[in-house]
Scaffold this motif. Structure first.
Motif, PDB file in Angstrom:
ATOM      1  N   GLN A  70       6.401  43.410  60.830  1.00  0.00           N
ATOM      2  CA  GLN A  70       5.791  44.690  61.203  1.00  0.00           C
ATOM      3  C   GLN A  70       5.794  45.671  60.034  1.00  0.00           C
ATOM      4  O   GLN A  70       4.801  46.361  59.797  1.00  0.00           O
ATOM      5  CB  GLN A  70       6.536  45.312  62.392  1.00  0.00           C
ATOM      6  N   GLN A  73       3.055  45.391  57.267  1.00  0.00           N
ATOM      7  CA  GLN A  73       1.691  45.842  57.562  1.00  0.00           C
ATOM      8  C   GLN A  73       1.498  47.338  57.320  1.00  0.00           C
ATOM      9  O   GLN A  73       0.398  47.852  57.462  1.00  0.00           O
ATOM     10  CB  GLN A  73       1.349  45.515  59.019  1.00  0.00           C
ATOM     11  N   MET A  74       2.579  48.039  56.964  1.00  0.00           N
ATOM     12  CA  MET A  74       2.483  49.492  56.785  1.00  0.00           C
ATOM     13  C   MET A  74       1.775  49.829  55.470  1.00  0.00           C
ATOM     14  O   MET A  74       2.084  49.237  54.433  1.00  0.00           O
ATOM     15  CB  MET A  74       3.879  50.126  56.774  1.00  0.00           C
ATOM     16  N   PHE A  95       8.641  53.294  49.577  1.00  0.00           N
ATOM     17  CA  PHE A  95       7.221  53.604  49.667  1.00  0.00           C
ATOM     18  C   PHE A  95       6.715  54.159  48.342  1.00  0.00           C
ATOM     19  O   PHE A  95       7.488  54.581  47.488  1.00  0.00           O
ATOM     20  CB  PHE A  95       6.977  54.606  50.803  1.00  0.00           C
ATOM     21  N   LEU A  99       3.257  59.040  48.962  1.00  0.00           N
ATOM     22  CA  LEU A  99       3.439  59.112  50.411  1.00  0.00           C
ATOM     23  C   LEU A  99       4.638  60.003  50.718  1.00  0.00           C
ATOM     24  O   LEU A  99       5.709  59.824  50.149  1.00  0.00           O
ATOM     25  CB  LEU A  99       3.670  57.702  50.977  1.00  0.00           C
ATOM     26  N   THR A 103       5.809  61.129  56.597  1.00  0.00           N
ATOM     27  CA  THR A 103       4.797  60.146  56.990  1.00  0.00           C
ATOM     28  C   THR A 103       5.401  58.750  57.025  1.00  0.00           C
ATOM     29  O   THR A 103       5.123  57.964  57.934  1.00  0.00           O
ATOM     30  CB  THR A 103       3.606  60.181  56.008  1.00  0.00           C
ATOM     31  N   ALA A 104       6.235  58.439  56.028  1.00  0.00           N
ATOM     32  CA  ALA A 104       6.897  57.133  55.992  1.00  0.00           C
ATOM     33  C   ALA A 104       7.788  56.941  57.216  1.00  0.00           C
ATOM     34  O   ALA A 104       7.820  55.851  57.799  1.00  0.00           O
ATOM     35  CB  ALA A 104       7.712  56.991  54.711  1.00  0.00           C
ATOM     36  N   GLN A 106       7.370  58.252  60.190  1.00  0.00           N
ATOM     37  CA  GLN A 106       6.512  58.004  61.348  1.00  0.00           C
ATOM     38  C   GLN A 106       6.013  56.564  61.364  1.00  0.00           C
ATOM     39  O   GLN A 106       5.970  55.929  62.419  1.00  0.00           O
ATOM     40  CB  GLN A 106       5.330  58.975  61.336  1.00  0.00           C
ATOM     41  N   GLU A 107       5.663  56.042  60.182  1.00  0.00           N
ATOM     42  CA  GLU A 107       5.203  54.658  60.105  1.00  0.00           C
ATOM     43  C   GLU A 107       6.318  53.682  60.458  1.00  0.00           C
ATOM     44  O   GLU A 107       6.087  52.683  61.141  1.00  0.00           O
ATOM     45  CB  GLU A 107       4.661  54.363  58.703  1.00  0.00           C
ATOM     46  N   ALA A 110       6.864  53.728  64.207  1.00  0.00           N
ATOM     47  CA  ALA A 110       5.788  52.996  64.889  1.00  0.00           C
ATOM     48  C   ALA A 110       5.961  51.492  64.721  1.00  0.00           C
ATOM     49  O   ALA A 110       5.737  50.722  65.671  1.00  0.00           O
ATOM     50  CB  ALA A 110       4.431  53.437  64.338  1.00  0.00           C
ATOM     51  N   ALA A 111       6.386  51.044  63.543  1.00  0.00           N
ATOM     52  CA  ALA A 111       6.602  49.604  63.315  1.00  0.00           C
ATOM     53  C   ALA A 111       7.783  49.092  64.134  1.00  0.00           C
ATOM     54  O   ALA A 111       7.745  47.974  64.662  1.00  0.00           O
ATOM     55  CB  ALA A 111       6.827  49.339  61.830  1.00  0.00           C
TER      56      ALA A 111
END
Length: 198
Positions: A70, A73-74, A95, A99, A103-104, A106-107, A110-111
């Motif tokens: 997962q 795919q970010m 990252f 970035l 934001t990282a 949040q990603e 979500a992953a």
């Protein structure tokens, strides 16, 4: 009019301009500060998952691998490393510099949510992520043990005698200690700044 004609017709002025540019470059080169460890805030996040009683192979296949799929795919992920041990999985995500860390985060969240259906149902708690600063890595790690003293006495000696002396070292920035539950392991670290560049 040819732009180079101005410099060809005035050779003394051309030499003075060239010498002044050369001297400015030499002075600027010596003033320029160089750091072995520059203060760069890399957006780095570490994801930890505990799975008590699991072997390293089980931890790798059932926790680390689904999470890595997962995380891979970010967008903006520059580097990913992982370590699986008995009962624990640690994945470090670095990252790209453009970035933001928010934001990282949040990603990553979500992953983790997307990977939750692939993780074991008997996990005591979901994966936990935290911001990490690679520059805060300790530069010296000391292990203290005793074949005759109990661990509580060793910990007390480290807290009352060793740690204060190490904290008094010139240039020491910070120190911390912690115990890993169940392993009865005590560690203390002191971070020193890098030596100044010559």
């Amino acid at each position: 009019m040819n732009p180079s004609a101005i410099f060809i017709e005035r050779p003394v002025a051309t030499w003075l301009v060239m010498v002044s540019i050369l001297l400015s470059g030499l002075i600027g080169y010596h003033i320029l500060s160089v750091s072995a460890l520059p203060e760069v805030d890399y957006p780095t996040i570490q994801v930890q998952t505990l799975y008590p009683g699991a072997s390293p192979d089980v931890t790798t296949s059932s926790i680390t691998a689904p999470l890595e799929r997962q995380f891979g795919q970010m967008p903006g992920l520059a580097q990913m490393s992982s370590a699986s041990s008995g009962g624990a999985s640690v994945i470090t995500l670095q990252f790209s510099l453009d970035l933001s860390l928010d934001t990282a985060e949040q990603e990553v969240q979500a992953a983790i949510n997307a990977a939750s259906s692939f993780l074991p149902v008997d996990l005591p708690m979901p994966p936990v992520y935290s911001k990490v600063n690679p520059a805060d890595t300790p530069i010296v790690t000391l292990a203290v043990s005793s074949p005759t003293l109990p661990l509580t006495q060793v910990e007390d000696l480290v807290d009352t005698r060793l740690a204060p002396k190490l904290s008094e070292a010139p240039g020491s920035v910070s120190s911390a200690w912690g115990a890993v539950n169940g392993l009865r392991f005590v560690s203390r670290w002191i971070q020193l700044p890098s030596p100044p560049a010559d």
